[in-house]
Write a protein that holds these residues in place. Structure first.
Motif, PDB file in Angstrom:
ATOM      1  N   ARG A 456     -30.556  60.695  55.761  1.00 43.11           N
ATOM      2  CA  ARG A 456     -30.414  60.387  57.569  1.00 43.11           C
ATOM      3  C   ARG A 456     -30.528  59.158  56.994  1.00 43.11           C
ATOM      4  NH1 ARG A 456     -36.975  62.206  58.936  1.00 43.11           N
ATOM      5  NH2 ARG A 456     -36.539  64.336  59.071  1.00 43.11           N
ATOM      6  N   PRO A 457     -29.364  58.621  58.159  1.00 45.64           N
ATOM      7  CA  PRO A 457     -29.027  56.757  58.446  1.00 45.64           C
ATOM      8  C   PRO A 457     -30.163  55.567  58.846  1.00 45.64           C
ATOM      9  CG  PRO A 457     -28.633  58.104  60.953  1.00 45.64           C
ATOM     10  CD  PRO A 457     -29.580  58.948  59.640  1.00 45.64           C
ATOM     11  N   ARG A 458     -30.511  54.833  58.511  1.00 40.46           N
ATOM     12  CA  ARG A 458     -30.876  53.680  58.804  1.00 40.46           C
ATOM     13  C   ARG A 458     -30.078  52.607  58.929  1.00 40.46           C
ATOM     14  NH1 ARG A 458     -33.443  52.855  52.181  1.00 40.46           N
ATOM     15  NH2 ARG A 458     -31.015  53.001  52.050  1.00 40.46           N
ATOM     16  N   MET A 459     -31.087  51.816  60.234  1.00 42.72           N
ATOM     17  CA  MET A 459     -30.272  51.149  60.963  1.00 42.72           C
ATOM     18  C   MET A 459     -31.177  49.700  60.467  1.00 42.72           C
ATOM     19  SD  MET A 459     -30.638  52.044  64.496  1.00 42.72           S
ATOM     20  CE  MET A 459     -32.682  52.121  64.797  1.00 42.72           C
ATOM     21  N   VAL A 460     -30.464  48.119  60.978  1.00 41.78           N
ATOM     22  CA  VAL A 460     -30.688  46.514  60.541  1.00 41.78           C
ATOM     23  C   VAL A 460     -31.429  46.513  61.516  1.00 41.78           C
ATOM     24  CG1 VAL A 460     -30.434  44.900  59.180  1.00 41.78           C
ATOM     25  CG2 VAL A 460     -29.094  46.845  57.921  1.00 41.78           C
ATOM     26  N   VAL A 461     -32.876  45.742  60.976  1.00 37.58           N
ATOM     27  CA  VAL A 461     -33.559  45.151  62.927  1.00 37.58           C
ATOM     28  C   VAL A 461     -34.046  44.110  62.178  1.00 37.58           C
ATOM     29  CG1 VAL A 461     -35.535  45.917  63.893  1.00 37.58           C
ATOM     30  CG2 VAL A 461     -34.427  47.842  63.304  1.00 37.58           C
ATOM     31  N   GLN A 462     -33.484  43.564  62.973  1.00 40.53           N
ATOM     32  CA  GLN A 462     -34.196  41.413  63.353  1.00 40.53           C
ATOM     33  C   GLN A 462     -34.977  41.742  63.799  1.00 40.53           C
ATOM     34  OE1 GLN A 462     -31.644  38.679  65.500  1.00 40.53           O
ATOM     35  NE2 GLN A 462     -31.294  37.911  62.979  1.00 40.53           N
ATOM     36  N   LEU A 463     -36.720  40.820  63.477  1.00 39.16           N
ATOM     37  CA  LEU A 463     -37.809  40.753  63.964  1.00 39.16           C
ATOM     38  C   LEU A 463     -37.402  38.799  63.755  1.00 39.16           C
ATOM     39  CD1 LEU A 463     -38.152  43.372  62.203  1.00 39.16           C
ATOM     40  CD2 LEU A 463     -40.428  41.946  61.844  1.00 39.16           C
ATOM     41  N   ASP A 464     -38.444  39.389  65.422  1.00 37.20           N
ATOM     42  CA  ASP A 464     -38.665  37.459  66.019  1.00 37.20           C
ATOM     43  C   ASP A 464     -39.675  37.180  65.723  1.00 37.20           C
ATOM     44  OD1 ASP A 464     -40.301  39.089  67.696  1.00 37.20           O
ATOM     45  OD2 ASP A 464     -39.041  38.643  69.443  1.00 37.20           O
ATOM     46  N   THR A 465     -40.410  35.719  66.165  1.00 36.91           N
ATOM     47  CA  THR A 465     -41.897  35.922  65.598  1.00 36.91           C
ATOM     48  C   THR A 465     -42.723  36.578  65.849  1.00 36.91           C
ATOM     49  OG1 THR A 465     -41.573  34.141  67.827  1.00 36.91           O
ATOM     50  CG2 THR A 465     -40.444  33.229  65.594  1.00 36.91           C
ATOM     51  N   ARG A 466     -42.526  37.245  67.642  1.00 33.97           N
ATOM     52  CA  ARG A 466     -43.771  37.625  67.372  1.00 33.97           C
ATOM     53  C   ARG A 466     -43.497  39.878  67.304  1.00 33.97           C
ATOM     54  NH1 ARG A 466     -42.457  39.354  73.219  1.00 33.97           N
ATOM     55  NH2 ARG A 466     -40.590  39.553  72.924  1.00 33.97           N
ATOM     56  N   GLY A 467     -42.513  40.182  65.961  1.00 36.72           N
ATOM     57  CA  GLY A 467     -42.548  41.180  65.846  1.00 36.72           C
ATOM     58  C   GLY A 467     -41.994  41.922  65.976  1.00 36.72           C
TER      59      GLY A 467
END
Length: 548
Positions: A456-467
């Motif tokens: 299963r592939p995995r993405m990189v997710v960037q979080l902002d200050t609100r989550g």
């Protein structure tokens, strides 16, 4: 051919000889006793040698194959050559297996010309005659089984053209499969009366039944826990077909009544074969199964086939039917037209009744067979009881293991909000669930995902200050993450990769409250495993519908 089939065939031949219907010197050629690993390895070697040669011949004859009478001439010549090779006496196994790819190429070439010049119905009818002729000409029983399966599929295409599969699927496909089952039963009846073709009918009927049962299983949809792992199929929508008609319509009642009647017919077959099934408790079990078949239109036909195969000692086919019945019972979990609580109540009720009947059967004293019969010995824990106990424990362990994994993920996962991407508004709300779509990678990156196979592939997710997460890229093993980045694993669904799921289920009548959803709330572990735990509005406030 199986040992049971050999025994039945030899017994039938002896009976016919004694009655004067066959010559006294009639014999049956025994199947080859080659070990299956040797057959498999030899077949692989032959196929690797034959396929490139056939491809080269196809390229040389390309224009001739695609135009005029070329497909008919080449297809018939290749088929005839393959039959001649496979009918030769004392043929080495390697040479025999060389003819199998040629058989496929000849059939495929002929089919290309037939479907080019005739309609789907006409072309399928012509190929059906060709397949039956090949089964009559070829002596290999395993090939006859495959040809029987293909013949059933072709007859299904004759009775139901391809264009009709896209509309009114429940009203036409299920009766066609019932018709295929009726043809199988008729073939078994004729087999007992046409001893000269008993071996041919035995192999063809086995493949025919496998196609029929496979079609019923496919139409039932994904079974319990499988849908979440590999996704569901569109044909599984037949599970909710009954609600496509008005309540009380004759179409709905006919499918329900037919399924229950087939279960009772199977019980009658078993009662004729085994006197012990004529007692009260087995009849009560049959009634419980008939009630379940009322709600599962595909179950009745499979149970009838199972009982017919068991009563005639076709144990391999019996196992296939039992597996199909288990799959169909599990698929009931995904019938979205039923609330989950109602489905659970029905299955728990049926299980309780069956358990009570089993308990009563254990407590009933055995009948003495003789006047001086000694007291029965204490019951031992036999293999059947051990298998039942092991299956129960395994079910409990699997269910509780899945629950524990979800609870652990909720407790230790990091919160993440993903914005909902608009979907077709006509399919946003469907009964008691809502279509979901979250942002993933761009379309041009999907081939890379599909090439990853079982991983299963995995993405990189960037979080902002609100989550709130924003997709950045596809993760590679040696690529470090920034402090505000996290991994998010994708899930396969209907041939695509989705973020955990593409549906959100809720109680009937609460659709208005969930229309305010703008974010999906997840819990994510460091390795990317995630679980959707709720929906939130535009202010990231959890949506909690009022309880009725």
């Amino acid at each position: 051919m199986s040992q049971n089939a050999d025994h039945r065939l030899h017994a039938a031949i002896d009976t016919a000889v004694q009655a004067g219907l066959l010559p006294a010197n009639t014999t049956v050629e025994n199947a080859s006793e080659r070990p299956w690993p040797v057959v498999l390895l030899t077949a692989l070697g032959a196929w690797f040698a034959a396929v490139p040669l056939l491809m080269a011949m196809g390229m040389l004859l390309g224009d001739m194959v695609r135009s005029g009478a070329g497909p008919y001439v080449i297809g018939c010549l290749v088929l005839c050559a393959s039959v001649v090779v496979m009918r030769s006496q004392g043929l080495p196994l390697f040479v025999e297996q060389l003819a199998v790819p040629a058989l496929l190429v000849g059939g495929g070439t002929l089919a290309m010309g037939v479907y080019r010049d005739f309609s789907n119905v006409g072309g399928s009818a012509i190929l059906l005659v060709v397949v039956l002729a090949l089964a009559l000409a070829l002596p290999q029983n395993w090939l006859r089984v495959l040809l029987g399966a293909l013949a059933a599929a072709l007859l299904g295409m004759v009775l139901l053209p391809v264009r009709d599969w896209e509309r009114d699927i429940g009203g036409k496909v299920l009766p066609v499969l019932y018709g295929l089952l009726a043809v199988w039963l008729l073939a078994l009846w004729l087999q007992e009366r046409a001893l000269a073709v008993a071996a041919l009918v035995e192999s063809l009927a086995a493949g025919w039944l496998l196609t029929t049962v496979g079609g019923l299983t496919f139409l039932a949809g994904s079974t319990f826990l499988v849908g979440g792992a590999i996704g569901s199929n569109e044909a599984g929508a037949l599970a909710g077909w009954l609600l496509g008609f008005e309540r009380g319509s004759w179409q709905a009642y006919s499918m329900q009544i037919g399924s229950s009647i087939l279960v009772l017919a199977g019980a009658g077959v078993g009662a004729l074969a085994w006197p012990t099934l004529r007692q009260l408790l087995p009849c009560a079990v049959a009634l419980v199964l008939a009630v379940l078949a009322w709600f599962m239109p595909m179950l009745g036909a499979v149970l009838l086939a199972l009982m017919v195969c068991a009563s005639t000692q076709r144990w391999r086919l019996t196992s296939a039917c039992a597996l199909a019945a288990s799959w169909i019972l599990g698929a009931f979990y995904y019938q979205l037209q039923w609330p989950l609580a109602d489905k659970a109540l029905l299955l728990v009720g049926a299980g309780t009744v069956l358990g009570a009947l089993a308990w009563l059967g254990q407590r009933s004293p055995p009948l003495a067979t003789t006047v001086g019969a000694i007291a029965p010995r204490p019951a031992r824990l036999n293999a059947g009881r051990l298998a039942l106990l092991a299956g129960t424990l395994l079910t409990v362990l699997v269910a509780n293991g899945a629950i524990w994994q979800k609870q652990n993920l909720i407790a230790h996962g990091k919160p993440l909000f993903m914005a909902l991407v608009p979907v077709d508004p006509r399919s946003l709300m469907q009964g008691d669930y809502m279509r979901l779509r979250f942002a993933t990678l761009e379309a041009h990156q999907f081939p890379l995902l599909q090439a990853m196979g079982a991983e299963r592939p995995r993405m990189v997710v960037q979080l902002d200050t609100r989550g709130v997460g924003t997709v950045q890229r596809l993760h590679t093993p040696n690529q470090p993450l920034a402090p505000n980045e996290m991994l998010l694993q994708l899930t396969p669904k209907d041939g695509n990769w989705v973020v955990v799921t593409d549906a959100w289920f809720f109680k009937e009548g609460q659709g208005q409250a969930w229309q305010a959803a703008r974010f999906g709330e997840f819990r994510v572990l460091p390795d990317g495993r995630a679980l959707l735990v709720g929906m939130a509005d535009a202010n990231q406030q959890p949506i909690q519908p009022e309880r009725p």
